[in-house]
Design a protein around this motif. Structure first.
Motif, mmCIF file in Angstrom:
data_model
loop_
_atom_site.group_PDB
_atom_site.id
_atom_site.type_symbol
_atom_site.label_atom_id
_atom_site.label_comp_id
_atom_site.label_asym_id
_atom_site.label_seq_id
_atom_site.Cartn_x
_atom_site.Cartn_y
_atom_site.Cartn_z
ATOM 1 N N ASP A 186 -37.374 4.858 -36.863
ATOM 2 C CA ASP A 186 -36.624 4.426 -38.048
ATOM 3 C C ASP A 186 -37.207 5.073 -39.312
ATOM 4 N N HIS A 187 -38.542 5.028 -39.430
ATOM 5 C CA HIS A 187 -39.193 5.638 -40.612
ATOM 6 C C HIS A 187 -38.926 7.147 -40.657
ATOM 7 N N GLU A 188 -39.010 7.742 -39.479
ATOM 8 C CA GLU A 188 -38.772 9.198 -39.402
ATOM 9 C C GLU A 188 -37.342 9.533 -39.827
ATOM 10 N N SER A 206 -30.499 0.107 -46.717
ATOM 11 C CA SER A 206 -31.012 -1.150 -46.153
ATOM 12 C C SER A 206 -32.437 -0.971 -45.639
ATOM 13 N N HIS A 207 -32.747 0.252 -45.097
ATOM 14 C CA HIS A 207 -34.115 0.502 -44.621
ATOM 15 C C HIS A 207 -35.096 0.540 -45.795
ATOM 16 N N LEU A 208 -34.691 1.225 -46.884
ATOM 17 C CA LEU A 208 -35.582 1.325 -48.051
ATOM 18 C C LEU A 208 -35.828 -0.054 -48.668
ATOM 19 N N GLY A 221 -36.125 -2.781 -47.115
ATOM 20 C CA GLY A 221 -37.046 -3.574 -46.307
ATOM 21 C C GLY A 221 -38.340 -2.858 -45.971
ATOM 22 N N CYS A 222 -38.546 -1.600 -46.413
ATOM 23 C CA CYS A 222 -39.729 -0.836 -45.995
ATOM 24 C C CYS A 222 -40.440 -0.267 -47.227
ATOM 25 N N ALA A 223 -41.622 -0.805 -47.517
ATOM 26 C CA ALA A 223 -42.381 -0.387 -48.701
ATOM 27 C C ALA A 223 -42.848 1.061 -48.549
ATOM 28 N N GLU A 224 -43.249 1.425 -47.346
ATOM 29 C CA GLU A 224 -43.785 2.775 -47.093
ATOM 30 C C GLU A 224 -42.724 3.838 -47.393
ATOM 31 N N CYS A 225 -41.509 3.648 -46.846
ATOM 32 C CA CYS A 225 -40.447 4.636 -47.039
ATOM 33 C C CYS A 225 -39.926 4.615 -48.468
ATOM 34 N N SER A 226 -39.888 3.417 -49.105
ATOM 35 C CA SER A 226 -39.378 3.408 -50.482
ATOM 36 C C SER A 226 -40.367 4.061 -51.441
HETATM 37 ZN ZN LIG Z 1 -39.637 3.045 -43.258
#
Ligand SMILES: [Zn+2]
Length: 168
Positions: free
Chosen positions: A5-7, A31-33, A35-40
């Motif tokens: 998902d992150h990839e 929606s992923h960004l 919920g995901c601090a790393e990717c945002s």
């Molecule tokens: Zn992510």
């Protein structure tokens, strides 16, 4: 959320500003960004980098610009010169053809008459006429070989001198 998902999110972020992504991918990414601090944070850094790159002025030094312009002008002059020469060569070729055809006709009529008149073997008259026939072509060839207009300076010297003028 798994690693793929992150990839996928990072791939979509990179794609988004280059070729764009479809609506469903954009919705999934949003929606992923959320919920995901790393990717945002990756998305923020990417945006900062992109805006930094966009704000960086890309300019060529004045000496390079003027040297390039001068080279283009010189090339245009060379091409015009070449066209003029081709025109002159074409005219020379046509004149050569006319001369050859005319002199061959006259020579053919004249050599028989002359051989009879001055009582020499026809081959002597014919040889003389061939030499006379070829003389203009030989003279033109010698003239073209002797005519070698060279620029007063080579292009590299000229360019170096031009850049030297512009440098402080
Ligand atoms: Zn992510």
């Amino acid at each position: 959320m798994n690693n793929s998902d992150h990839e996928r999110a990072r791939e979509l972020l990179l794609l988004r500003d280059v070729e764009g992504v479809c609506d469903s991918d954009a919705a999934w990414l949003a929606s992923h960004l959320a919920g995901c601090a790393e990717c945002s944070s990756f998305a923020e850094e990417l945006e900062l980098t992109e805006s930094a790159l966009r704000s960086m002025p890309v300019t060529a030094p004045l000496s390079l610009v003027s040297a390039t312009q001068a080279q283009v002008r010189q090339r245009v002059a060379e091409l015009r010169d070449q066209e003029a020469r081709l025109f002159l060569i074409g005219i020379s070729f046509c004149l050569g053809l006319l001369w050859s055809a005319g002199s061959a006709f006259v020579g053919w009529k004249f050599s028989g008459w002359l051989a009879e008149k001055i009582h020499v073997a026809p081959w002597i008259v014919a040889t003389g006429l061939v030499v006379f026939w070829l003389a203009p072509a030989v003279a033109i060839a010698i003239g073209l070989l002797a005519y070698h207009p060279l620029p007063s300076r080579s292009r590299a010297d000229w360019l170096a001198a031009h850049i030297g003028e512009e440098l402080p």
